[in-house]
Design a protein around this motif. Structure first.
Motif, PDB file in Angstrom:
ATOM      1  N   HIS A  99       0.806  -1.217   0.000  1.00 20.91           N
ATOM      2  CA  HIS A  99       0.000   0.000   0.000  1.00 20.91           C
ATOM      3  C   HIS A  99       0.845   1.276   0.000  1.00 20.91           C
ATOM      4  CE1 HIS A  99      -3.811  -2.109   0.406  1.00 20.91           C
ATOM      5  NE2 HIS A  99      -3.160  -2.947   1.205  1.00 20.91           N
ATOM      6  N   SER A 100       2.160   1.130  -0.190  1.00 18.22           N
ATOM      7  CA  SER A 100       3.086   2.276  -0.256  1.00 18.22           C
ATOM      8  C   SER A 100       2.896   3.225   0.925  1.00 18.22           C
ATOM      9  CB  SER A 100       2.893   3.035  -1.572  1.00 18.22           C
ATOM     10  OG  SER A 100       3.082   2.179  -2.667  1.00 18.22           O
ATOM     11  N   LEU A 101       2.997   2.681   2.126  1.00 15.74           N
ATOM     12  CA  LEU A 101       2.742   3.479   3.329  1.00 15.74           C
ATOM     13  C   LEU A 101       4.000   4.048   3.974  1.00 15.74           C
ATOM     14  CD1 LEU A 101      -0.056   1.296   4.964  1.00 15.74           C
ATOM     15  CD2 LEU A 101      -0.303   3.348   3.547  1.00 15.74           C
ATOM     16  N   ARG A 102       5.169   3.747   3.428  1.00 16.32           N
ATOM     17  CA  ARG A 102       6.401   4.339   3.980  1.00 16.32           C
ATOM     18  C   ARG A 102       6.446   5.820   3.636  1.00 16.32           C
ATOM     19  NH1 ARG A 102      11.099   1.034   5.520  1.00 16.32           N
ATOM     20  NH2 ARG A 102      10.112  -0.867   6.232  1.00 16.32           N
ATOM     21  N   ASP A 103       6.875   6.609   4.594  1.00 12.53           N
ATOM     22  CA  ASP A 103       7.058   8.041   4.380  1.00 12.53           C
ATOM     23  C   ASP A 103       8.205   8.227   3.387  1.00 12.53           C
ATOM     24  OD1 ASP A 103       7.910  10.749   4.589  1.00 12.53           O
ATOM     25  OD2 ASP A 103       7.044  10.874   6.588  1.00 12.53           O
ATOM     26  N   PRO A 104       7.986   8.923   2.278  1.00 13.56           N
ATOM     27  CA  PRO A 104       9.042   9.046   1.269  1.00 13.56           C
ATOM     28  C   PRO A 104      10.276   9.815   1.748  1.00 13.56           C
ATOM     29  CG  PRO A 104       7.088  10.292   0.625  1.00 13.56           C
ATOM     30  CD  PRO A 104       6.753   9.558   1.879  1.00 13.56           C
ATOM     31  N   THR A 105      10.118  10.706   2.705  1.00 12.28           N
ATOM     32  CA  THR A 105      11.267  11.470   3.188  1.00 12.28           C
ATOM     33  C   THR A 105      11.978  10.791   4.345  1.00 12.28           C
ATOM     34  OG1 THR A 105       9.849  12.792   4.628  1.00 12.28           O
ATOM     35  CG2 THR A 105      10.318  13.672   2.433  1.00 12.28           C
ATOM     36  N   ASN A 106      11.264   9.967   5.106  1.00 13.64           N
ATOM     37  CA  ASN A 106      11.855   9.222   6.225  1.00 13.64           C
ATOM     38  C   ASN A 106      11.364   7.783   6.127  1.00 13.64           C
ATOM     39  OD1 ASN A 106      12.729   8.120   8.601  1.00 13.64           O
ATOM     40  ND2 ASN A 106      11.706   9.584   9.942  1.00 13.64           N
ATOM     41  N   MET A 155      11.976   5.186   7.573  1.00 13.14           N
ATOM     42  CA  MET A 155      11.803   4.454   8.827  1.00 13.14           C
ATOM     43  C   MET A 155      10.426   4.727   9.439  1.00 13.14           C
ATOM     44  SD  MET A 155      14.517   2.885   8.731  1.00 13.14           S
ATOM     45  CE  MET A 155      14.813   2.070  10.257  1.00 13.14           C
ATOM     46  N   GLN A 156       9.687   5.644   8.863  1.00 12.60           N
ATOM     47  CA  GLN A 156       8.369   6.025   9.363  1.00 12.60           C
ATOM     48  C   GLN A 156       7.291   5.446   8.446  1.00 12.60           C
ATOM     49  OE1 GLN A 156       8.430   7.643  12.183  1.00 12.60           O
ATOM     50  NE2 GLN A 156       6.300   8.116  12.465  1.00 12.60           N
ATOM     51  N   VAL A 157       6.222   4.919   9.036  1.00 18.21           N
ATOM     52  CA  VAL A 157       5.090   4.378   8.293  1.00 18.21           C
ATOM     53  C   VAL A 157       3.905   5.306   8.501  1.00 18.21           C
ATOM     54  CG1 VAL A 157       3.474   2.439   8.106  1.00 18.21           C
ATOM     55  CG2 VAL A 157       5.901   2.008   8.554  1.00 18.21           C
ATOM     56  N   ARG A 158       3.284   5.711   7.398  1.00 19.92           N
ATOM     57  CA  ARG A 158       2.065   6.524   7.461  1.00 19.92           C
ATOM     58  C   ARG A 158       0.884   5.577   7.296  1.00 19.92           C
ATOM     59  NH1 ARG A 158       2.770  10.573   2.780  1.00 19.92           N
ATOM     60  NH2 ARG A 158       3.295   8.597   1.831  1.00 19.92           N
ATOM     61  N   CYS A 159       0.019   5.496   8.275  1.00 18.16           N
ATOM     62  CA  CYS A 159      -1.071   4.521   8.277  1.00 18.16           C
ATOM     63  C   CYS A 159      -2.233   4.955   7.387  1.00 18.16           C
ATOM     64  CB  CYS A 159      -1.605   4.334   9.695  1.00 18.16           C
ATOM     65  SG  CYS A 159      -0.387   3.676  10.842  1.00 18.16           S
ATOM     66  N   ASN A 160      -2.820   3.985   6.694  1.00 23.53           N
ATOM     67  CA  ASN A 160      -4.105   4.231   6.052  1.00 23.53           C
ATOM     68  C   ASN A 160      -5.171   3.949   7.108  1.00 23.53           C
ATOM     69  OD1 ASN A 160      -4.208   1.426   6.169  1.00 23.53           O
ATOM     70  ND2 ASN A 160      -4.080   1.130   3.967  1.00 23.53           N
ATOM     71  N   ALA A 161      -6.442   4.087   6.762  1.00 21.05           N
ATOM     72  CA  ALA A 161      -7.511   3.945   7.755  1.00 21.05           C
ATOM     73  C   ALA A 161      -7.525   2.553   8.395  1.00 21.05           C
ATOM     74  CB  ALA A 161      -8.853   4.248   7.109  1.00 21.05           C
ATOM     75  N   ALA A 162      -7.328   1.518   7.588  1.00 22.10           N
ATOM     76  CA  ALA A 162      -7.372   0.149   8.121  1.00 22.10           C
ATOM     77  C   ALA A 162      -6.224  -0.112   9.092  1.00 22.10           C
ATOM     78  CB  ALA A 162      -7.333  -0.861   6.975  1.00 22.10           C
ATOM     79  N   LEU A 163      -5.031   0.320   8.742  1.00 20.87           N
ATOM     80  CA  LEU A 163      -3.873   0.103   9.613  1.00 20.87           C
ATOM     81  C   LEU A 163      -3.965   0.963  10.868  1.00 20.87           C
ATOM     82  CD1 LEU A 163      -1.270  -1.422  10.009  1.00 20.87           C
ATOM     83  CD2 LEU A 163      -0.093   0.336   8.676  1.00 20.87           C
TER      84      LEU A 163
END
Length: 100
Positions: free
Chosen positions: A35-42, A44-52
């Motif tokens: 779902h391409s949830l990794r932060d493109p600038t960092n 090591m950070q995951v940006r969650c979608n609604a389900a996650l």
């Protein structure tokens, strides 16, 4: 093995899957990648979608925090399994009969 919400196709239907903590982390990693949830600038950070976000309870998290965020589901499932086992050992009576 513990039961935890499956981060694959079944998460929206509320289904559960039995898996180890390592398997849950691998599945989480696949879900994040799919779902391409990794932060493109960092990365090591995951940006969650609604389900996650519903599963981990946060809008974003560090990959280093993933195990801890999933552990509450793993431990809750283990407690439920233990309670069910205790009820079966008591002749199927259940926990409420012990209080009476």
């Amino acid at each position: 093995m513990a039961t935890t919400p499956n981060t694959g196709n079944h998460v929206m239907r509320g289904e559960q899957a039995s898996m180890s903590a390592a398997q849950a982390l691998q599945e989480l990693g696949r879900y994040v990648a799919r779902h391409s949830l990794r932060d493109p600038t960092n990365r090591m950070q995951v940006r969650c979608n609604a389900a996650l976000e519903e599963i981990v309870g946060k809008s974003s998290f560090s990959v280093f925090d993933a195990r801890q965020l999933l552990s509450r589901h793993m431990h809750a499932a283990r407690r439920a399994e233990t309670a069910a086992d205790d009820g079966q050992r008591a002749g199927g009576v259940g926990v409420d009969a012990e209080r009476a």
